[in-house]
Each structure stands twice: as C-alpha cells, then as structure tokens.
Design an enzyme around this catalytic site. Structure first.
Site, PDB file in Angstrom:
ATOM      1  N   LYS A 111       0.814  -1.216   0.000  1.00 22.02           N
ATOM      2  CA  LYS A 111       0.000   0.000   0.000  1.00 22.02           C
ATOM      3  C   LYS A 111       0.846   1.264   0.000  1.00 22.02           C
ATOM      4  O   LYS A 111       0.451   2.277  -0.573  1.00 22.02           O
ATOM      5  CB  LYS A 111      -0.950   0.023   1.203  1.00 22.02           C
ATOM      6  CG  LYS A 111      -2.134  -0.923   1.060  1.00 22.02           C
ATOM      7  CD  LYS A 111      -3.268  -0.521   1.994  1.00 22.02           C
ATOM      8  CE  LYS A 111      -4.453  -1.457   1.855  1.00 22.02           C
ATOM      9  NZ  LYS A 111      -5.519  -1.142   2.821  1.00 22.02           N
ATOM     10  N   LYS A 194      -6.688  -9.761  -8.034  1.00 20.14           N
ATOM     11  CA  LYS A 194      -7.876  -9.775  -7.199  1.00 20.14           C
ATOM     12  C   LYS A 194      -8.922  -8.783  -7.725  1.00 20.14           C
ATOM     13  O   LYS A 194      -8.556  -7.702  -8.182  1.00 20.14           O
ATOM     14  CB  LYS A 194      -7.453  -9.367  -5.775  1.00 20.14           C
ATOM     15  CG  LYS A 194      -8.319  -9.924  -4.673  1.00 20.14           C
ATOM     16  CD  LYS A 194      -7.713  -9.621  -3.319  1.00 20.14           C
ATOM     17  CE  LYS A 194      -8.821  -9.437  -2.294  1.00 20.14           C
ATOM     18  NZ  LYS A 194      -8.328  -9.213  -0.943  1.00 20.14           N
ATOM     19  N   LYS A 197     -12.051  -2.682  -6.163  1.00 23.18           N
ATOM     20  CA  LYS A 197     -12.816  -1.472  -6.427  1.00 23.18           C
ATOM     21  C   LYS A 197     -11.958  -0.416  -7.104  1.00 23.18           C
ATOM     22  O   LYS A 197     -12.477   0.524  -7.677  1.00 23.18           O
ATOM     23  CB  LYS A 197     -13.375  -0.895  -5.131  1.00 23.18           C
ATOM     24  CG  LYS A 197     -12.291  -0.421  -4.193  1.00 23.18           C
ATOM     25  CD  LYS A 197     -12.861   0.418  -3.071  1.00 23.18           C
ATOM     26  CE  LYS A 197     -11.749   0.939  -2.181  1.00 23.18           C
ATOM     27  NZ  LYS A 197     -11.123   2.178  -2.665  1.00 23.18           N
TER      28      LYS A 197
END
Ligand code: TRP
Length: 332
Positions: A111, A194, A197
């Site tokens: 991240k 994966k 969103k």
C-alpha cells in the site's frame, strides 16, 4: 465462549469479491457464533478519504450487510470510530508491537509503494489497530481472507507478548476462520489479479449496484481462453480465468468445485457464461433490491449503527477497564 469479530472497510463500490469473500461468510457464521461485525472507518482513513464519501460508504456497507442477511438484532453491527476502546487499545498495542514486526507486513509495503516516507503513520500502525479491534472483545475466531492472514498472526503475537509482559492471560489466542470456495474472487479481465474497487476498468468487477443487464454484459465480456472448460482441477493449470469463473459459480450456487466441473467440464465458455450470468442475477438481485430499499432510509441504518455501537461499548467497557488495571493506568 466462541465470539467472532470481523471488520470490513467502508471504502465504497462494494463488489462481488466483497460479497463472496466476506459478507456471505459472515451471514453463515451467525448460526454458530456470537458475532461482532465492524465497519472499520478508522482503518479507512489510513489513506485519504473524502468525509462525505466516507459517511455514505459507511451507510452503504451497513445496508449491504443487512441486505445479505446479517441480523443486527441478534448480533452486533457498528462503525469502529463510535467505540473509543478501539483507539485506546490500539495505542497500548503501539507500545507492545515491535517496529521489526510491523516492518515485515507485506500489506504496508504494497500500500505504501515506493514512497514510504509519505505514507501515513496510521497505515504503518494499521495492524495494531486491527489487533485492538479483535482483542477489545476477546474474540476467539476471526474470518479473514488470505490477504489478512499475516495481520492475524501479528494479532496473536501481540496477545502473546502482552500476556507475557504483564504475566496475565487476559487475551485469547485467536483462530482464523478460512471459509467458502471463492474467498478470493479475481478480476474478470485478468484472472491473476484480485477483483478490486480500484481497478480502472469497471468491466473487471461486478458491483453490488450493477443491474441485471450490466451483470450479464460483464460476464459475457469476461476474459477467457480458447479452450473448452476443464473437466478436473488439474485442467486449471495456466487457466486462471477458467478457474475464477467456475469458482464464482460454485460460490454463488453454494456447491463444490467438483460439482461445477462435473456439470460444465468440456462445455464452451459461451454456454457456461450464460448460465453463470443467470445464476449471478438470480442470487444477487434480491440482495441488491433490499440494499436499495435500506439505503433509501438512512435514518433506519443510522439507528442500527447507533444501537450496535452502544452494545459494542457495553461489551468492551469491562474488558478495557481490566486492561487499564493490568497496564497500571490509574482509574481514580
Ligand atoms: N484489515 C481488514 C481488511 O482490510 C479489515 C479489518 C479491520 C478486520 N479490523 C479487522 C478484519 C478485524 C478482521 C478482524 O479486510
């Protein structure tokens, strides 16, 4: 006592991966556990969130949980920021966990990316807050996806170190619950990534707000390969898209992969996709209808969350007091 705790981020744009990977499993756990389900708005702000959007997403996630079948009367549904114990215990765990432990967390590295210096301190300490979420209620079981296993290991390490340092056994060593077939739903455009969103292509995911035509279109356009569908697990080698679509089918229909292979092995993708689209629409549309109905009534959702937070605070309060006594915080 068996108590489940799990968390979901209110970051908007709920999709099939959230539903099959988390929500649907939570619904199933309600029969066997006392469940505490938390919308983790404090985790969400470890990266920038627009305030209005955060509030809207919190309500959207609450609506999706209830629409999918979470019963907020029998179990506890609330948003994290409304129970101060999460932040209080997270601070204590900031002082228990070691820098070296957190430095090993792969999610932080992913991240934070290249620009680690510019990541928030909260993003680094994220796993400590997650440990606090769980241990504030002395939860014994935590349903998580693959990507959260390392954080759960850290929760166990923190519990163990706290118990050792303070020579007590206040915290249980939590067990992960890995559930269901398609706990990992992959992108419809790339079976190795994966479903997310944040993927720039909306065709990569089925959103919980997509209507029937959109769902059917996205499945029709999903990436495939030139072969017919495999007849056995071995046939998935090098065919991530076939695996993903067939495992979505299995998860939606609540059957084993073997049954899907038996039914569609050797068939063409086009035939299978039609069946998958019908199944997806049949399973999702009642939930979507209910979600829309709930979201039209924010007063009701807020009431559910308010009541959930009050009950969560009541469970947490004596545990937090016990922790403060152990640490040596004077409660004068
Ligand atoms: N980190 C989890 C995720 O991104 C969400 C989460 C926060 C959570 N606190 C938790 C999950 C406690 C399980 C238990 O999916």
């Amino acid at each position: 006592m068996h108590r489940v705790f799990s968390g979901i981020q209110p970051t908007g744009n709920l999709h099939l991966g959230n539903y099959l990977g988390a929500t649907r499993n939570w619904v199933a756990l309600q029969a066997d556990f006392e469940c505490i389900f938390c919308i983790v708005d404090m985790h969400a702000i470890t990266v920038w969130q627009d305030p209005e959007q955060l509030r809207a997403s919190t309500r959207e996630v609450a609506a999706s949980l209830i629409a999918a079948g979470v019963d907020p009367r029998r179990h506890v549904v609330f948003n994290q920021s409304q129970v101060p114990g999460h932040a209080e215990l997270a601070w204590i765990f900031n002082c228990v966990a070691r820098m070296g432990w957190l430095n090993r967390m792969t999610q932080f590295k992913e991240k934070a990316g290249k620009n680690k210096e510019n990541a928030s301190v909260g993003l680094f300490a994220y796993p400590n807050l997650m440990a606090a979420d769980i241990l504030l209620y002395k939860a014994t079981h935590v349903p998580v996806g693959d990507d959260q296993k390392q954080h759960l290991e850290l929760t166990r390490d923190i519990a163990q170190k706290f118990n050792n340092d303070f020579k007590c056994d206040i915290f249980p060593i939590v067990e992960p619950l890995i559930l269901g077939v398609a706990t990992r739903v992959m992108s419809l455009r790339d079976g190795t990534k994966k479903m997310s969103k944040s993927d720039p292509s909306d065709l990569s995911r089925i959103n919980m707000i997509d209507d029937a035509d959109t769902i059917a279109k996205k499945i029709r356009k999903a990436k495939t390969d030139p072969e017919d569908l495999p007849v056995s697990e071995e046939g998935f080698a090098g065919r991530p898209e076939a695996r993903n679509l067939m495992s979505i089918y299995a998860a939606l229909d609540g059957i084993e992969m073997d049954a899907v292979l038996g039914r569609f092995g050797g068939a063409q993708f086009s035939t299978f996709k039609q069946e998958l689209a019908d199944l997806a629409v049949a399973k999702l549309s009642p939930i979507q209808d209910e979600m829309r109905r709930l979201m039209a009534d924010p007063g009701y959702i807020d009431g559910v969350l308010r009541d959930g937070a009050a009950r969560a605070r009541a469970i947490a309060a004596p545990i937090m007091a016990e922790i403060q006594d152990i640490v040596g915080f004077l409660r004068a």
